[in-house]
Design a protein around this motif. Sequence first.
Motif, PDB file in Angstrom:
ATOM      1  N   PRO A  69      16.283 -56.019  43.938  1.00  0.00           N
ATOM      2  CA  PRO A  69      17.010 -54.968  43.222  1.00  0.00           C
ATOM      3  C   PRO A  69      18.162 -54.375  44.037  1.00  0.00           C
ATOM      4  N   ASP A  70      19.142 -53.822  43.319  1.00  0.00           N
ATOM      5  CA  ASP A  70      20.229 -53.097  44.001  1.00  0.00           C
ATOM      6  C   ASP A  70      19.714 -51.734  44.465  1.00  0.00           C
ATOM      7  N   ALA A  71      18.752 -51.178  43.741  1.00  0.00           N
ATOM      8  CA  ALA A  71      18.138 -49.911  44.160  1.00  0.00           C
ATOM      9  C   ALA A  71      16.736 -49.830  43.583  1.00  0.00           C
ATOM     10  N   LEU A  72      15.887 -49.106  44.286  1.00  0.00           N
ATOM     11  CA  LEU A  72      14.543 -48.823  43.779  1.00  0.00           C
ATOM     12  C   LEU A  72      14.532 -47.410  43.215  1.00  0.00           C
ATOM     13  N   VAL A  73      13.780 -47.224  42.139  1.00  0.00           N
ATOM     14  CA  VAL A  73      13.457 -45.872  41.700  1.00  0.00           C
ATOM     15  C   VAL A  73      12.046 -45.637  42.226  1.00  0.00           C
ATOM     16  N   ASN A  74      11.951 -44.802  43.225  1.00  0.00           N
ATOM     17  CA  ASN A  74      10.667 -44.654  43.919  1.00  0.00           C
ATOM     18  C   ASN A  74       9.815 -43.551  43.302  1.00  0.00           C
ATOM     19  N   LEU A  75       8.797 -43.970  42.559  1.00  0.00           N
ATOM     20  CA  LEU A  75       7.873 -42.987  41.973  1.00  0.00           C
ATOM     21  C   LEU A  75       6.520 -43.017  42.683  1.00  0.00           C
ATOM     22  N   CYS A  76       6.472 -43.653  43.851  1.00  0.00           N
ATOM     23  CA  CYS A  76       5.187 -43.760  44.568  1.00  0.00           C
ATOM     24  C   CYS A  76       4.803 -42.394  45.125  1.00  0.00           C
ATOM     25  N   GLU A  77       3.599 -41.977  44.807  1.00  0.00           N
ATOM     26  CA  GLU A  77       3.104 -40.680  45.293  1.00  0.00           C
ATOM     27  C   GLU A  77       1.979 -40.868  46.295  1.00  0.00           C
ATOM     28  N   GLY A  78       1.863 -42.067  46.809  1.00  0.00           N
ATOM     29  CA  GLY A  78       0.806 -42.332  47.770  1.00  0.00           C
ATOM     30  C   GLY A  78       0.557 -43.831  47.804  1.00  0.00           C
ATOM     31  N   PHE A  79      -0.500 -44.203  48.456  1.00  0.00           N
ATOM     32  CA  PHE A  79      -0.860 -45.611  48.537  1.00  0.00           C
ATOM     33  C   PHE A  79      -2.371 -45.720  48.526  1.00  0.00           C
ATOM     34  N   TYR A  80      -2.885 -46.567  47.642  1.00  0.00           N
ATOM     35  CA  TYR A  80      -4.312 -46.844  47.575  1.00  0.00           C
ATOM     36  C   TYR A  80      -5.135 -45.552  47.483  1.00  0.00           C
ATOM     37  N   GLY A  81      -4.728 -44.708  46.556  1.00  0.00           N
ATOM     38  CA  GLY A  81      -5.479 -43.471  46.308  1.00  0.00           C
ATOM     39  C   GLY A  81      -5.274 -42.387  47.342  1.00  0.00           C
ATOM     40  N   ARG A  82      -4.333 -42.580  48.249  1.00  0.00           N
ATOM     41  CA  ARG A  82      -4.149 -41.562  49.300  1.00  0.00           C
ATOM     42  C   ARG A  82      -2.742 -40.985  49.283  1.00  0.00           C
ATOM     43  N   PRO A  83      -2.619 -39.735  48.819  1.00  0.00           N
ATOM     44  CA  PRO A  83      -1.300 -39.104  48.816  1.00  0.00           C
ATOM     45  C   PRO A  83      -0.698 -39.003  50.219  1.00  0.00           C
ATOM     46  N   GLN A  84      -1.557 -38.988  51.242  1.00  0.00           N
ATOM     47  CA  GLN A  84      -1.045 -38.840  52.618  1.00  0.00           C
ATOM     48  C   GLN A  84      -0.156 -40.006  53.035  1.00  0.00           C
ATOM     49  N   TRP A  85      -0.236 -41.123  52.332  1.00  0.00           N
ATOM     50  CA  TRP A  85       0.601 -42.275  52.699  1.00  0.00           C
ATOM     51  C   TRP A  85       1.903 -42.363  51.905  1.00  0.00           C
ATOM     52  N   GLU A  86       2.151 -41.318  51.145  1.00  0.00           N
ATOM     53  CA  GLU A  86       3.378 -41.296  50.343  1.00  0.00           C
ATOM     54  C   GLU A  86       4.626 -41.520  51.210  1.00  0.00           C
ATOM     55  N   ALA A  87       4.680 -40.833  52.335  1.00  0.00           N
ATOM     56  CA  ALA A  87       5.862 -40.944  53.191  1.00  0.00           C
ATOM     57  C   ALA A  87       5.962 -42.330  53.829  1.00  0.00           C
ATOM     58  N   ASN A  88       4.797 -42.919  54.141  1.00  0.00           N
ATOM     59  CA  ASN A  88       4.815 -44.236  54.764  1.00  0.00           C
ATOM     60  C   ASN A  88       5.423 -45.279  53.833  1.00  0.00           C
ATOM     61  N   VAL A  89       5.133 -45.137  52.536  1.00  0.00           N
ATOM     62  CA  VAL A  89       5.693 -46.094  51.561  1.00  0.00           C
ATOM     63  C   VAL A  89       7.226 -46.010  51.596  1.00  0.00           C
ATOM     64  N   ALA A  90       7.739 -44.785  51.563  1.00  0.00           N
ATOM     65  CA  ALA A  90       9.202 -44.618  51.634  1.00  0.00           C
ATOM     66  C   ALA A  90       9.729 -45.158  52.964  1.00  0.00           C
ATOM     67  N   GLY A  91       8.946 -44.981  54.030  1.00  0.00           N
ATOM     68  CA  GLY A  91       9.356 -45.464  55.357  1.00  0.00           C
ATOM     69  C   GLY A  91       9.495 -46.979  55.378  1.00  0.00           C
ATOM     70  N   ILE A  92       8.635 -47.660  54.648  1.00  0.00           N
ATOM     71  CA  ILE A  92       8.732 -49.127  54.590  1.00  0.00           C
ATOM     72  C   ILE A  92      10.030 -49.535  53.892  1.00  0.00           C
ATOM     73  N   PHE A  93      10.354 -48.848  52.814  1.00  0.00           N
ATOM     74  CA  PHE A  93      11.623 -49.166  52.127  1.00  0.00           C
ATOM     75  C   PHE A  93      12.798 -48.953  53.082  1.00  0.00           C
ATOM     76  N   GLU A  94      12.727 -47.883  53.846  1.00  0.00           N
ATOM     77  CA  GLU A  94      13.823 -47.580  54.784  1.00  0.00           C
ATOM     78  C   GLU A  94      13.966 -48.699  55.818  1.00  0.00           C
ATOM     79  N   LEU A  95      12.813 -49.132  56.377  1.00  0.00           N
ATOM     80  CA  LEU A  95      12.887 -50.181  57.407  1.00  0.00           C
ATOM     81  C   LEU A  95      13.399 -51.492  56.835  1.00  0.00           C
ATOM     82  N   LEU A  96      13.100 -51.738  55.564  1.00  0.00           N
ATOM     83  CA  LEU A  96      13.534 -52.986  54.945  1.00  0.00           C
ATOM     84  C   LEU A  96      14.963 -52.905  54.408  1.00  0.00           C
ATOM     85  N   GLY A  97      15.574 -51.742  54.555  1.00  0.00           N
ATOM     86  CA  GLY A  97      16.954 -51.607  54.087  1.00  0.00           C
ATOM     87  C   GLY A  97      17.066 -51.545  52.574  1.00  0.00           C
ATOM     88  N   LEU A  98      15.977 -51.118  51.912  1.00  0.00           N
ATOM     89  CA  LEU A  98      16.009 -50.993  50.451  1.00  0.00           C
ATOM     90  C   LEU A  98      16.414 -49.570  50.102  1.00  0.00           C
TER      91      LEU A  98
END
Length: 344
Positions: A69-98
């Motif tokens: 995609p040219d851009a993601l619309v990020n609606l992730c509020e966590g990962f695997y039932g854990r809201p605490q990982w919400e920021a980590n998901v965004a961090g992965i996009f950042e590292l991948l240049g998305l």
Amino acid sequence: MSTGARIAIVFNAYEPRPAGSGERLSEESVADMAREAQEAIQGLGYDVTVIPLQRSLLNFLGRVREVNPDALVNLCEGFYGRPQWEANVAGIFELLGLTFTGNASKTLAFCQNKHKAKAVLRSCDLPTAPARLVFAADEPVDLKFPVIVKPNAEDASLGITPESVVRDEQGYRRQVQRVLENYRQPALVEPYIDGREFNVSVMEDGKATALPVSEIDFSAMPAGEPRICSYEAKWFEDHPLYQKTPPLCPAPIDDDLRQKLQGLAADAFRAMECRDYARVDFRMDSRGRIFILEVNPNPDISLNAGFARALGAAEVPYASFWARMIKNALGRKEGHDPADAAAG
Ligand SMILES: Nc1ncnc2c1ncn2[C@@H]1O[C@H](COP(=O)(O)OP(=O)(O)O)[C@@H](O)[C@H]1O
Ligand SMILES: [Mg+2]
């Protein structure tokens, strides 16, 4: 109509965890939000794919790579039932240049820790109630009762019930113990601010624009019931507390109060280095003093939630909001050149 640009909407799909407290309704609503955003963004002429984030991060990223995609619309509020990982998901996009809509990982992480976020607000001279971080039920607290005891790093009213408001030592210890056991994190204890509740959605459209103020109307709450948005009041549509906490947007307030709340919301948005959108929650005490409860950098953007209601009150069509967010995200792409993305 086609703009040619490809958009991937990503959201965390509900998956029960083998062990964990996973309250389900707040997670299921993320899937509805993804469908609503898809419809609006497709209507803008974008080529839209919806990609659920489930347990396998690698499968998810493989799918993102396929779609390219040219851009993601990020609606992730966590990962695997854990809201605490919400920021980590965004961090992965950042590292991948998305490039993606919504807040950066640092802001998501910072706002999630309510105690630290309040320290930042205070350092910017923004009003927030005093609070203590409590690590054990036998730790005394130097705040006057009544107080509210909540998990320090959850959202969507997780862990907040009418019993969270306590009037004595015994209730305080019981609630701290509940937070420690059920949420495995310190409890945040604040004076219970008995008064009106407002929230202000903020949208970045060249500047931080505060949308019309919303108020939670507690007037139908039975006497003796704490006037708070507990988990049941927020999520269980059939629950009596849900019906007794309707939102009013625009709030029935005078211009002075409106301007004050909107000004504080825009200031809090900047203080937390938010981008694109956020919602700021407030309480006002019986003397008219205003306190920021928290800044939500990843609020619910579904059509029946507060942000969309505020857009409606401002006469900003839902699709125009998404058009602006995608424009913001694509604008950030310029100059973003991480090595891995270039290497493919
Ligand atoms: N200090 C407080 N005084 C009164 N009510 C509060 C206080 N803190 C939280 N609440 C109530 O609990 C709700 C959820 O608290 P909040 O801090 O916004 O956490 P969440 O991240 O779960 O939304 C608020 O909307 C409000 O109704
Ligand atoms: Mg809140």
